[in-house]
Design a protein around this motif. Structure first.
Motif, PDB file in Angstrom:
ATOM      1  N   GLY A 181       2.447 -19.266  28.988  1.00 50.42           N
ATOM      2  CA  GLY A 181       1.070 -19.051  28.589  1.00 50.42           C
ATOM      3  C   GLY A 181       0.662 -20.061  27.537  1.00 50.42           C
ATOM      4  O   GLY A 181       1.430 -20.954  27.163  1.00 50.42           O
ATOM      5  N   SER A 182      -0.541 -19.924  27.037  1.00 44.70           N
ATOM      6  CA  SER A 182      -1.049 -20.850  26.036  1.00 44.70           C
ATOM      7  C   SER A 182      -0.566 -20.468  24.646  1.00 44.70           C
ATOM      8  O   SER A 182      -0.172 -19.324  24.390  1.00 44.70           O
ATOM      9  CB  SER A 182      -2.576 -20.854  26.061  1.00 44.70           C
ATOM     10  N   GLU A 185      -1.797 -17.375  22.780  1.00 44.91           N
ATOM     11  CA  GLU A 185      -1.348 -16.026  23.124  1.00 44.91           C
ATOM     12  C   GLU A 185      -0.163 -15.568  22.281  1.00 44.91           C
ATOM     13  O   GLU A 185       0.340 -14.465  22.486  1.00 44.91           O
ATOM     14  CB  GLU A 185      -0.964 -15.975  24.611  1.00 44.91           C
ATOM     15  N   ILE A 186       0.309 -16.383  21.351  1.00 49.74           N
ATOM     16  CA  ILE A 186       1.433 -15.989  20.501  1.00 49.74           C
ATOM     17  C   ILE A 186       1.005 -16.031  19.049  1.00 49.74           C
ATOM     18  O   ILE A 186       0.080 -16.762  18.674  1.00 49.74           O
ATOM     19  CB  ILE A 186       2.657 -16.901  20.735  1.00 49.74           C
ATOM     20  N   LEU A 246       2.417  -5.112  21.540  1.00 51.49           N
ATOM     21  CA  LEU A 246       1.799  -5.462  22.813  1.00 51.49           C
ATOM     22  C   LEU A 246       2.412  -4.621  23.919  1.00 51.49           C
ATOM     23  O   LEU A 246       3.584  -4.242  23.840  1.00 51.49           O
ATOM     24  CB  LEU A 246       2.032  -6.946  23.132  1.00 51.49           C
ATOM     25  N   ILE A 249       1.591  -6.585  29.359  1.00 47.85           N
ATOM     26  CA  ILE A 249       1.163  -7.978  29.382  1.00 47.85           C
ATOM     27  C   ILE A 249       1.746  -8.664  30.613  1.00 47.85           C
ATOM     28  O   ILE A 249       2.720  -8.202  31.207  1.00 47.85           O
ATOM     29  CB  ILE A 249       1.580  -8.719  28.096  1.00 47.85           C
ATOM     30  N   ASP A 251       3.449 -11.842  32.959  1.00 48.76           N
ATOM     31  CA  ASP A 251       4.660 -12.652  32.835  1.00 48.76           C
ATOM     32  C   ASP A 251       4.415 -13.944  32.055  1.00 48.76           C
ATOM     33  O   ASP A 251       5.275 -14.389  31.290  1.00 48.76           O
ATOM     34  CB  ASP A 251       5.212 -12.994  34.221  1.00 48.76           C
ATOM     35  N   ASP A 252       3.254 -14.556  32.237  1.00 53.26           N
ATOM     36  CA  ASP A 252       2.977 -15.812  31.543  1.00 53.26           C
ATOM     37  C   ASP A 252       2.955 -15.606  30.033  1.00 53.26           C
ATOM     38  O   ASP A 252       3.517 -16.405  29.274  1.00 53.26           O
ATOM     39  CB  ASP A 252       1.648 -16.412  32.011  1.00 53.26           C
ATOM     40  N   ARG A 253       2.316 -14.540  29.600  1.00 51.06           N
ATOM     41  CA  ARG A 253       2.257 -14.293  28.155  1.00 51.06           C
ATOM     42  C   ARG A 253       3.622 -13.923  27.603  1.00 51.06           C
ATOM     43  O   ARG A 253       4.002 -14.358  26.517  1.00 51.06           O
ATOM     44  CB  ARG A 253       1.246 -13.190  27.843  1.00 51.06           C
ATOM     45  N   LEU A 254       4.366 -13.119  28.357  1.00 51.08           N
ATOM     46  CA  LEU A 254       5.707 -12.757  27.902  1.00 51.08           C
ATOM     47  C   LEU A 254       6.591 -13.998  27.796  1.00 51.08           C
ATOM     48  O   LEU A 254       7.342 -14.160  26.829  1.00 51.08           O
ATOM     49  CB  LEU A 254       6.332 -11.734  28.856  1.00 51.08           C
ATOM     50  N   ALA A 256       5.618 -17.004  27.178  1.00 48.92           N
ATOM     51  CA  ALA A 256       5.179 -17.741  25.993  1.00 48.92           C
ATOM     52  C   ALA A 256       5.745 -17.113  24.720  1.00 48.92           C
ATOM     53  O   ALA A 256       6.135 -17.821  23.776  1.00 48.92           O
ATOM     54  CB  ALA A 256       3.651 -17.786  25.936  1.00 48.92           C
ATOM     55  N   LEU A 257       5.807 -15.793  24.682  1.00 45.12           N
ATOM     56  CA  LEU A 257       6.363 -15.106  23.506  1.00 45.12           C
ATOM     57  C   LEU A 257       7.850 -15.408  23.345  1.00 45.12           C
ATOM     58  O   LEU A 257       8.329 -15.608  22.222  1.00 45.12           O
ATOM     59  CB  LEU A 257       6.133 -13.600  23.625  1.00 45.12           C
TER      60      LEU A 257
END
Length: 378
Positions: A181-182, A185-186, A246, A249, A251-254, A256-257
């Motif tokens: 993710g971008s 988002e973190i 959170l 959410i 997969d992309d955000r996870l 990124a985290l």
């Protein structure tokens, strides 16, 4: 082509738990191998299934039971009828809350034995109802699959009669290592990542106490999952530790985290497998985990370990990660090496082998029953 009923009535429809996600990956692998035709019996509708398997399986949708013990007893009647109607050869129970009868043979998966291994749970109502379920369903299974060596040892300790039938088949990382993710988002500051619902076995309160004890201003905690009892916030006790919570959410955000974290921390008292360890290692996130149960086995050399009952020991690990030059880079490299030991294609191959073994054993047993005993000549 033999037909396998993948039996998963215990999971909530549309809510991809670790157990359900493993089931879907196994189904995809079995379909790709082409040895079995797959029928899925679960609360999931076809439109809720992952795209990879949605059009490759027959779907039998059932309601998730409210009382598992009663449903297991009910399945003693309903699943054999279904197997006859659908010409099922072998039943694969994705967890022990499945069918004790049906098909020519059954294989059952055990993900954990928390009701046996966690302090304070042994005499609980859950243990009193779960134990007879395990004895009935696993006792009638031709093969039993444990998801880790730690789970296999627990299983064989508490149910020694299953030893000869039990095999270990691990899972693998779920997240696509190319996902991401971008940066928006973190969190902006450094953080320790915790993944999973804050149940008793997760022991996330120890993580909170360890971060407080570290005394590093600005170091926060990001928790992905539910925490209905506010275990993390309660253990922080008002300390100025940034806490981000959170849930649900993508997969992309996870991913990124994971990539942005100082580390993933798994302070669990018990884990049957622990997929987040492999997800973190696949995404270049260092791992600090408990030295109990399955976590050191799954993490291999790619983690720092600590006693989950000792918050100060976790604090010391976090301090090392922050202060020792090169340690974070070394953990990332060892994590990459470790995660290569796990592969979904190999997992599917092992499931296929055990399903075929179960069918072969069932056929042998039937033949032995059908052949009349020879009588000596007079």
């Amino acid at each position: 082509m033999p037909r396998v009923l993948v039996n998963m009535p215990s999971q909530h429809a549309g809510r991809p738990s670790g157990v359900a996600l493993v089931a879907f990956r196994v189904i995809a692998g079995l379909v790709a191998r082409g040895t079995f035709a797959v029928v899925l019996r679960s609360p999931w509708r076809r439109d809720q299934l992952p795209a990879a398997i949605r059009d490759c399986v027959e779907v039998v949708t059932v309601k998730r039971p409210r009382i598992m013990l009663l449903d297991v007893l009910r399945q003693c009647l309903t699943v054999p009828r279904l197997c006859r109607a659908r010409a099922i050869d072998v039943v694969l129970n994705i967890d022990p809350y499945g069918a004790a009868f049906g098909g020519r043979a059954r294989v059952s998966v055990v993900h954990d034995l928390y009701f046996r291994t966690l302090p304070g749970r042994i005499r609980s109502r859950e243990a009193l109802t779960t134990d007879p379920i395990f004895r009935l369903v696993l006792g009638s299974s031709a093969r039993v699959i444990a998801v880790s060596e730690a789970t296999r040892r627990d299983l064989e300790h508490h149910y020694p009669r299953l030893r000869a039938r039990t095999r270990t088949v691990p899972s693998a990382a779920m997240l696509d290592p190319t996902a991401g993710g971008s940066a928006a988002e973190i969190p902006a500051g450094p953080y320790v990542l915790a993944v999973g619902n804050a149940l008793y076995n997760k022991n996330f309160a120890t993580l909170a106490r360890a971060v407080v004890g570290l005394g590093r201003p600005g170091l926060g905690i990001v928790h992905v999952g539910e925490d209905h009892d506010e275990a993390i916030a309660g253990a922080l006790g008002g300390a100025p530790v940034p806490l981000t919570r959170l849930s649900h959410i993508g997969d992309d955000r996870l991913a990124a985290l994971y990539r942005g974290a100082l580390c993933l921390c798994v302070p669990s008292f018990a884990e049957g497998f622990c997929l987040p360890v492999l997800e973190a290692q696949a995404l270049d996130c260092p791992v600090i985990c408990s030295d109990r149960s399955a976590t050191p086995e799954i993490a291999g050399a790619g983690a720092l370990t600590f006693d989950p009952a000792d918050a100060a020991a976790l604090t010391a690990c976090l301090r090392r990660l922050l202060d020792e030059p090169g340690l974070r880079t070394a953990l990332i490299a060892r994590g990459r090496d470790n995660v290569r030991r796990y592969d979904w294609a190999e997992t599917a191959r092992r499931y296929e082998t055990l399903l075929l073994d179960a069918l072969r054993d069932g056929a042998t047993a039937r033949t032995a029953r059908e052949v009349p005993h020879a009588h000596p000549a007079p």
